[in-house]
Design an enzyme around this catalytic site. Structure first.
Site, short mmCIF file in Angstrom:
data_model
loop_
_atom_site.label_atom_id
_atom_site.label_comp_id
_atom_site.label_asym_id
_atom_site.label_seq_id
_atom_site.Cartn_x
_atom_site.Cartn_y
_atom_site.Cartn_z
N GLY A 64 0.79 -1.23 0.00
CA GLY A 64 0.00 0.00 0.00
C GLY A 64 0.82 1.27 0.00
CG ASN A 65 4.94 1.19 1.35
OD1 ASN A 65 4.55 0.05 1.07
ND2 ASN A 65 6.20 1.53 1.32
CE LYS A 71 -5.73 -7.27 1.67
NZ LYS A 71 -4.27 -7.31 1.84
CE LYS A 120 1.32 -6.38 -1.69
NZ LYS A 120 1.07 -6.51 -0.26
CE LYS A 173 3.62 -6.63 3.32
NZ LYS A 173 2.19 -6.64 3.66
#
Length: 313
Positions: free
Chosen positions: A10-11, A128, A212, A274
Site C-alpha cells: 500500500g505504501n 483483510k 495480493k 507476506k
C-alpha cells in the site's frame, strides 16, 4: 535474465503524507515506478502485482454513500474498478520512468480474475483490512450503523475487514505467460477479482479481497519466476517488533519462518501474509528465493545487500 514477480504494498501507491485523491496517488506511484524502472534497467524481467486495500475501500464507501442516487456497485465490481485505475496509474508512470532510461517497452494492465473456493474458511472469518484507518470510536460507530466488521490493524488504528480467501487459479494466466516476452504486465491487481467457478464453467464474482501477496506467490509459481519480491514499508522482517530486543532478519529458512509464525511474531493482515506467501514459494521451489524489503531498497536487495531472504534451507 532472471524473472521477478514484484508485489507492491500500500505504501507504494498511497503515502501517509499525501492526499487520498487520484492526483495524490499518482504522485506516489511516480516515485514507486522510478524504483521499479531501476530494476528493469538492471536487466531483470518483471511482472507487477499491487494491493488495493485503501483504494477499494474508498470506492465501496463512495458507492454506498451515493446509494440513494445510483445503485451501489457489487464488491467484485469495485475490485475491478480499482484494478483499472491503479493499473492505469502504474502504466503511465512506469512508461515515463523507463523512457527516461531509454527503455522503450510496452507496459499494460490485465483485468485479472482469481478463482477461489466458495467454501474457503476465509469467508467465515474476515481478516483483510480495506479502506482508511479509524479511531476506535469511529470504528464502533461504523460497525453499529453499517454492519462493518472492524479490527485493530497492527497498532495503526482500526479498519474495516472483509473476507480474504486463498487464491486457487489465475483465470488469465495463459495470456500473462504469452505476453511475458512482449511487455511488462501489471496483473492480479488487488489480489485479483475473486470469482467462483460453476459446474458449467461460468464464473461468478464474490464479496472478498484476496491478499495480493498470496496472489503474487501464485503468479510467481505459474510463470516460473526466479524471485518473488514483496515490497513493503520496512527494509527487513523483524522478530520482537517494536520491543527493546527487536531483531532484524537477513535470512529465514522455511523451518525458522515456521517457528516464528508459530510464536506469533508477525501481525495478521500485515507482515504475516507476506511471510506465509514467501514460505509457500520457498516450499514449492527449494532452489529459488523470496525477498521482503522496502521499495527504496529493492535493487540493493536483489544484489544481496539488504532485505530479508526466505529460502527452503
Amino acid at each position: 535474465m532472471e524473472k521477478i514477480v514484484i508485489a507492491l504494498g500500500g505504501n507504494a501507491l498511497q503515502s501517509k503524507n499525501s492526499a487520498p485523491t487520484a492526483a495524490g496517488q499518482l504522485e506516489v506511484v511516480k516515485k514507486t515506478c522510478e524504483c521499479v524502472a531501476d530494476i528493469c534497467e538492471a536487466g531483470y524481467e518483471i511482472a507487477v502485482v499491487h494491493g488495493n486495500g485503501p483504494q477499494v475501500g474508498r470506492i465501496l464507501l463512495a458507492s454506498e454513500a451515493a446509494n440513494d442516487v445510483t445503485p451501489a456497485m457489487p464488491f467484485d465490481v469495485c475490485g475491478a474498478m480499482s484494478q483499472g485505475y491503479i493499473g492505469y496509474h502504474i502504466q503511465q508512470a512506469l512508461r515515463y520512468s523507463l523512457s527516461k532510461r531509454a527503455i522503450h517497452y510496452p507496459v499494460l494492465t490485465i483485468a485479472t480474475q482469481m478463482i477461489v473456493d466458495e467454501n474457503d474458511p476465509g469467508f467465515a472469518n474476515p481478516t483483510k483490512p480495506i479502506g482508511p484507518f479509524y479511531t476506535e470510536e469511529e470504528a464502533k460507530k461504523l460497525a453499529e450503523e453499517r454492519g462493518y466488521t472492524v479490527r485493530e490493524d497492527a497498532g495503526r488504528g482500526y479498519r474495516r475487514v472483509v473476507a480474504s480467501p486463498i487464491p486457487q487459479k489465475i483465470v488469465e494466466i495463459d495470456a500473462i505467460r504469452g505476453l511475458w516476452d512482449q511487455a511488462i504486465v501489471i496483473c492480479c491487481g488487488g489480489g485479483g477479482i475473486p470469482v467462483v467457478e460453476n459446474m458449467d464453467g461460468t464464473l461468478d464474482g464474490v464479496a472478498a479481497v484476496i491478499d495480493k501477496d498470496f496472489a503474487a506467490e501464485l503468479l510467481a509459481e505459474q510463470v516460473n519466476a526466479d524471485v518473488l519480491m514483496i515490497l513493503t514499508e520496512v527494509e527487513k522482517v523483524a522478530i520482537n517488533w517494536g520491543k527493546e530486543n527487536q531483531q532484524n532478519l537477513d535470512h529465514m529458512s522455511l523451518a525458522e519462518a515456521a517457528q516464528y509464525v508459530k510464536e506469533g511474531q508477525f501481525a495478521p493482515g500485515s507482515m504475516l501474509p507476506k511471510v506465509q506467501a514467501c514460505m509457500k514459494f520457498a516450499r514449492s521451489y527449494p532452489d529459488k528465493k523470496a525477498i521482503i524489503t522496502s521499495l527504496d531498497k529493492a535493487k540493493d536487495a536483489l544484489a544481496g545487500l539488504t532485505g530479508t531472504v526466505i529460502t527452503f534451507a
